[in-house]
Every structure is written in C-alpha cells, then in structure tokens.
Design a protein around this motif. Sequence first.
Motif, PDB file in Angstrom:
ATOM      1  N   TYR A   1     -11.091  -2.997  -4.840  1.00 39.19           N
ATOM      2  CA  TYR A   1      -9.701  -2.658  -4.552  1.00 39.19           C
ATOM      3  C   TYR A   1      -9.361  -1.272  -5.074  1.00 39.19           C
ATOM      4  O   TYR A   1      -9.873  -0.832  -6.093  1.00 39.19           O
ATOM      5  CB  TYR A   1      -8.759  -3.690  -5.196  1.00 39.19           C
ATOM      6  CG  TYR A   1      -9.038  -5.086  -4.705  1.00 39.19           C
ATOM      7  CD1 TYR A   1      -8.427  -5.580  -3.568  1.00 39.19           C
ATOM      8  CD2 TYR A   1      -9.952  -5.892  -5.366  1.00 39.19           C
ATOM      9  CE1 TYR A   1      -8.706  -6.855  -3.106  1.00 39.19           C
ATOM     10  CE2 TYR A   1     -10.238  -7.167  -4.903  1.00 39.19           C
ATOM     11  CZ  TYR A   1      -9.613  -7.646  -3.777  1.00 39.19           C
ATOM     12  OH  TYR A   1      -9.901  -8.895  -3.315  1.00 39.19           O
ATOM     13  N   ASN A   2      -8.476  -0.603  -4.357  1.00 35.46           N
ATOM     14  CA  ASN A   2      -7.956   0.676  -4.820  1.00 35.46           C
ATOM     15  C   ASN A   2      -6.500   0.792  -4.402  1.00 35.46           C
ATOM     16  O   ASN A   2      -6.032   0.094  -3.515  1.00 35.46           O
ATOM     17  CB  ASN A   2      -8.786   1.848  -4.291  1.00 35.46           C
ATOM     18  CG  ASN A   2      -8.735   1.956  -2.787  1.00 35.46           C
ATOM     19  OD1 ASN A   2      -7.690   2.169  -2.196  1.00 35.46           O
ATOM     20  ND2 ASN A   2      -9.895   1.810  -2.155  1.00 35.46           N
ATOM     21  N   THR A   3      -5.797   1.654  -5.084  1.00 36.20           N
ATOM     22  CA  THR A   3      -4.434   1.981  -4.702  1.00 36.20           C
ATOM     23  C   THR A   3      -4.379   3.460  -4.379  1.00 36.20           C
ATOM     24  O   THR A   3      -5.207   4.241  -4.857  1.00 36.20           O
ATOM     25  CB  THR A   3      -3.416   1.606  -5.797  1.00 36.20           C
ATOM     26  OG1 THR A   3      -2.095   1.787  -5.270  1.00 36.20           O
ATOM     27  CG2 THR A   3      -3.604   2.418  -7.053  1.00 36.20           C
ATOM     28  N   TRP A   4      -3.436   3.814  -3.557  1.00 35.88           N
ATOM     29  CA  TRP A   4      -3.348   5.206  -3.143  1.00 35.88           C
ATOM     30  C   TRP A   4      -1.917   5.583  -2.787  1.00 35.88           C
ATOM     31  O   TRP A   4      -1.094   4.728  -2.473  1.00 35.88           O
ATOM     32  CB  TRP A   4      -4.284   5.487  -1.971  1.00 35.88           C
ATOM     33  CG  TRP A   4      -4.116   4.542  -0.806  1.00 35.88           C
ATOM     34  CD1 TRP A   4      -4.720   3.329  -0.658  1.00 35.88           C
ATOM     35  CD2 TRP A   4      -3.290   4.723   0.339  1.00 35.88           C
ATOM     36  NE1 TRP A   4      -4.312   2.748   0.523  1.00 35.88           N
ATOM     37  CE2 TRP A   4      -3.441   3.583   1.147  1.00 35.88           C
ATOM     38  CE3 TRP A   4      -2.440   5.746   0.755  1.00 35.88           C
ATOM     39  CZ2 TRP A   4      -2.767   3.431   2.359  1.00 35.88           C
ATOM     40  CZ3 TRP A   4      -1.765   5.594   1.965  1.00 35.88           C
ATOM     41  CH2 TRP A   4      -1.945   4.448   2.751  1.00 35.88           C
ATOM     42  N   ILE A   5      -1.649   6.860  -2.896  1.00 41.62           N
ATOM     43  CA  ILE A   5      -0.391   7.447  -2.449  1.00 41.62           C
ATOM     44  C   ILE A   5      -0.754   8.634  -1.581  1.00 41.62           C
ATOM     45  O   ILE A   5      -1.701   9.376  -1.887  1.00 41.62           O
ATOM     46  CB  ILE A   5       0.512   7.846  -3.636  1.00 41.62           C
ATOM     47  CG1 ILE A   5       1.883   8.338  -3.138  1.00 41.62           C
ATOM     48  CG2 ILE A   5      -0.163   8.842  -4.551  1.00 41.62           C
ATOM     49  CD1 ILE A   5       2.924   8.487  -4.243  1.00 41.62           C
ATOM     50  N   ALA A   6      -0.038   8.800  -0.494  1.00 39.80           N
ATOM     51  CA  ALA A   6      -0.318   9.900   0.428  1.00 39.80           C
ATOM     52  C   ALA A   6       0.984  10.569   0.850  1.00 39.80           C
ATOM     53  O   ALA A   6       2.026   9.918   0.939  1.00 39.80           O
ATOM     54  CB  ALA A   6      -1.061   9.395   1.663  1.00 39.80           C
ATOM     55  N   LYS A   7       0.894  11.860   1.103  1.00 38.80           N
ATOM     56  CA  LYS A   7       2.017  12.620   1.639  1.00 38.80           C
ATOM     57  C   LYS A   7       1.554  13.288   2.916  1.00 38.80           C
ATOM     58  O   LYS A   7       0.500  13.909   2.957  1.00 38.80           O
ATOM     59  CB  LYS A   7       2.482  13.678   0.638  1.00 38.80           C
ATOM     60  CG  LYS A   7       3.676  14.487   1.133  1.00 38.80           C
ATOM     61  CD  LYS A   7       4.070  15.554   0.146  1.00 38.80           C
ATOM     62  CE  LYS A   7       5.318  16.301   0.557  1.00 38.80           C
ATOM     63  NZ  LYS A   7       5.391  16.723   1.932  1.00 38.80           N
ATOM     64  N   ASP A   8       2.349  13.121   3.972  1.00 36.32           N
ATOM     65  CA  ASP A   8       2.098  13.838   5.212  1.00 36.32           C
ATOM     66  C   ASP A   8       3.398  14.495   5.658  1.00 36.32           C
ATOM     67  O   ASP A   8       4.391  14.491   4.913  1.00 36.32           O
ATOM     68  CB  ASP A   8       1.502  12.926   6.296  1.00 36.32           C
ATOM     69  CG  ASP A   8       2.424  11.795   6.722  1.00 36.32           C
ATOM     70  OD1 ASP A   8       3.646  11.856   6.452  1.00 36.32           O
ATOM     71  OD2 ASP A   8       1.930  10.834   7.330  1.00 36.32           O
TER      72      ASP A   8
END
Length: 126
Positions: free
Chosen positions: A38-45
């Motif tokens: 498992y991983n968590t992520w944050i992204a900006k586009d």
Amino acid sequence: MNLQTEFKRRFPELITKARTESDEHQTTITLNFLNPRYNTWIAKDEDGFMVGINELHNHFDLGTPEENLEAAFNELTEILTEKVAAVGLTNEETNYLLATLALQQAIESYSNEKPKVEIVTFKSEH
C-alpha cells in the motif's frame, strides 16, 4: 504554489521517505505504508489536487486553489495519522484493494473477515 514545498513545510519528517514524480501536467508525491503493498499519494495538476491510497483517490478541484490545497492536505493528514485505513484481500497479488475507510469503520466492517482481508494504516496493521 509548489506541491513539494508545501509537502516539506507540512511534513518535514517525511521528506526523505517521499518519492516525487513530475511531468509537464502533474506532480505526484508518494509514500509507502509500512505494509509495502500500500502507498498513499498526493498529486497536483492543472485542475486541482488528488489524494489516494493505491488506485482509490479523491479529487479536490471544486473550490478556490487555497480551499483545494487545504482539503487535499487535510485528507493526506488523515491517512498519515492513521485515521484512514486500507482494506485489502490477502490472497490477491493485483486488484486487492477493496476500500479505504475511517479506521474504526474498517475494523467494525471487516474484522470478522480475517484472515481473508487485511486492515492496514500508514504505520500499522489492525
């Protein structure tokens, strides 16, 4: 606003554990859970932000840029402080993530399904 700068400001202790990927459209910061499935992520586009665990994610793009930023980092904080759990099938190698839920709800809903499922948070298994 730079996603990496904001992440470093809010989570300086996690910078060395974070992986960052960028292209001309999106920047993503990913952190592995203690359980490496498992991983968590944050992204900006260009439209706003996304926050997720593995492939399940939420979009934050309906408010002002500042509101979207705060909402996305609030969601990430919930995951990193173990208020949100991932529920996955233990016998699957792919497509194993069933749900992401508040930790207490995950325990109440899935504890009786063990050992077929695992309930994991950022730093532990339940």
